[in-house]
Design a protein around this motif. Sequence first.
Motif, PDB file in Angstrom:
ATOM      1  N   HIS A 143       1.288  -1.270   0.197  1.00  9.07           N
ATOM      2  CA  HIS A 143       0.154  -0.353  -0.109  1.00  9.07           C
ATOM      3  C   HIS A 143       0.503   1.147   0.401  1.00  9.07           C
ATOM      4  CE1 HIS A 143      -2.800   3.349   1.696  1.00  9.07           C
ATOM      5  NE2 HIS A 143      -3.923   1.927   1.089  1.00  9.07           N
ATOM      6  N   ALA A 146      -2.327   6.658  -3.463  1.00  2.90           N
ATOM      7  CA  ALA A 146      -2.858   6.073  -4.696  1.00  2.90           C
ATOM      8  C   ALA A 146      -2.138   7.360  -5.686  1.00  2.90           C
ATOM      9  CB  ALA A 146      -4.517   7.079  -4.184  1.00  2.90           C
ATOM     10  N   ASN A 147      -2.609   6.218  -6.663  1.00  6.18           N
ATOM     11  CA  ASN A 147      -2.003   6.876  -8.071  1.00  6.18           C
ATOM     12  C   ASN A 147      -0.949   7.214  -8.339  1.00  6.18           C
ATOM     13  OD1 ASN A 147      -5.144   6.115  -8.720  1.00  6.18           O
ATOM     14  ND2 ASN A 147      -5.409   7.595  -8.729  1.00  6.18           N
ATOM     15  N   ARG A 173       2.024   0.640 -10.911  1.00  4.42           N
ATOM     16  CA  ARG A 173       1.064   1.841 -10.664  1.00  4.42           C
ATOM     17  C   ARG A 173       0.529   1.201  -9.723  1.00  4.42           C
ATOM     18  NH1 ARG A 173       1.245   6.737 -12.350  1.00  4.42           N
ATOM     19  NH2 ARG A 173      -0.425   8.149 -11.803  1.00  4.42           N
ATOM     20  N   THR A 174       0.556   2.774  -8.158  1.00  4.52           N
ATOM     21  CA  THR A 174      -0.579   1.543  -7.856  1.00  4.52           C
ATOM     22  C   THR A 174      -1.998   2.746  -7.689  1.00  4.52           C
ATOM     23  OG1 THR A 174      -0.272   4.072  -6.379  1.00  4.52           O
ATOM     24  CG2 THR A 174       0.602   2.307  -5.644  1.00  4.52           C
ATOM     25  N   ALA A 175      -3.543   1.547  -7.061  1.00  2.00           N
ATOM     26  CA  ALA A 175      -4.927   1.982  -7.529  1.00  2.00           C
ATOM     27  C   ALA A 175      -5.463   3.190  -6.682  1.00  2.00           C
ATOM     28  CB  ALA A 175      -5.501   0.691  -7.696  1.00  2.00           C
ATOM     29  N   SER A 176      -6.228   3.501  -7.610  1.00  2.00           N
ATOM     30  CA  SER A 176      -7.136   4.736  -6.565  1.00  2.00           C
ATOM     31  C   SER A 176      -7.039   5.052  -4.746  1.00  2.00           C
ATOM     32  CB  SER A 176      -8.631   4.971  -6.390  1.00  2.00           C
ATOM     33  OG  SER A 176      -9.256   3.860  -7.145  1.00  2.00           O
ATOM     34  N   ASP A 177      -7.093   3.150  -4.699  1.00  4.91           N
ATOM     35  CA  ASP A 177      -7.273   3.009  -2.727  1.00  4.91           C
ATOM     36  C   ASP A 177      -5.965   2.641  -2.649  1.00  4.91           C
ATOM     37  OD1 ASP A 177      -6.582   0.701  -3.798  1.00  4.91           O
ATOM     38  OD2 ASP A 177      -7.971  -0.029  -3.058  1.00  4.91           O
ATOM     39  N   GLY A 178      -5.368   3.037  -3.227  1.00 11.02           N
ATOM     40  CA  GLY A 178      -3.235   3.262  -3.250  1.00 11.02           C
ATOM     41  C   GLY A 178      -2.705   1.636  -2.672  1.00 11.02           C
ATOM     42  N   TYR A 180      -1.228  -1.849  -4.341  1.00 14.25           N
ATOM     43  CA  TYR A 180      -1.022  -2.623  -5.675  1.00 14.25           C
ATOM     44  C   TYR A 180      -0.930  -4.427  -5.205  1.00 14.25           C
ATOM     45  CZ  TYR A 180       3.444  -2.400  -3.292  1.00 14.25           C
ATOM     46  OH  TYR A 180       4.650  -2.422  -1.859  1.00 14.25           O
TER      47      TYR A 180
END
Length: 231
Positions: A143, A146-147, A173-178, A180
């Motif tokens: 984690h 985000a993004n 890349r990390t997702a919108s919730d942080g 990966y």
Amino acid sequence: MSSLARLAIALVFIATTAAPVAAQPIGTPLARLAVQDGYTYAWLSDEGGVQLSKPGVVIEFRAGQTLYRVGDRVFAADVPPYYNGSDLVVSASVAEQLARIAQAYPIVTPPPAPPAPATSGTGALTVEARIAHGMEAVAIRGHGPANVPITVTLTGEISRDLPVVVLSRTAARTASDGTYSVIIGIAAGPPRGSTIVATVTSLTGITPGSARLQIDRPSPNVDSPLDADPQ
């Protein structure tokens, strides 16, 4: 002055003032229409003409010539364009035709440039690493902010006599919730018992994270005759 001379002067004056004045037809300069309809204007000095253009169409006029060219086609003006001392002037009918052509060839506005990618951020990255079950690979998750782009690097400590070896590197890349998650193969990696360090880095200002694990069999709970030592 004799009466006869005065009469002659009066007759000349009356004839001059009574003579019709040749008036130029009413029209609109092409430079003004170019601004109004979104054309690019070019004066053709060698040919006494004007060129109007937009993406997809070129229109050319010549002073005193009824015919004018629109792309590969030729049209006839109701009144030939005339030179007014600074520009070619066309009739209202031709001006309306130019407006219709402009509508048929609209100028497409390019989409706005995407925002420049971020070069720095804040926060920290967490890392969990394990051998992917049934695979010669390492499963990594964690984690962070985000993004944001991340780089996952696997290094191996395979011998006391060798330096740390870079085994693999991949970008994610990390997702919108942080969160990966990535899986990195190690089929050609270090021997069993070696230590692997999974390091995850990101933008300047984001604290990297790492995790250590030891290479083992991908399926340690499976017993098979294929795993027996040769006799």
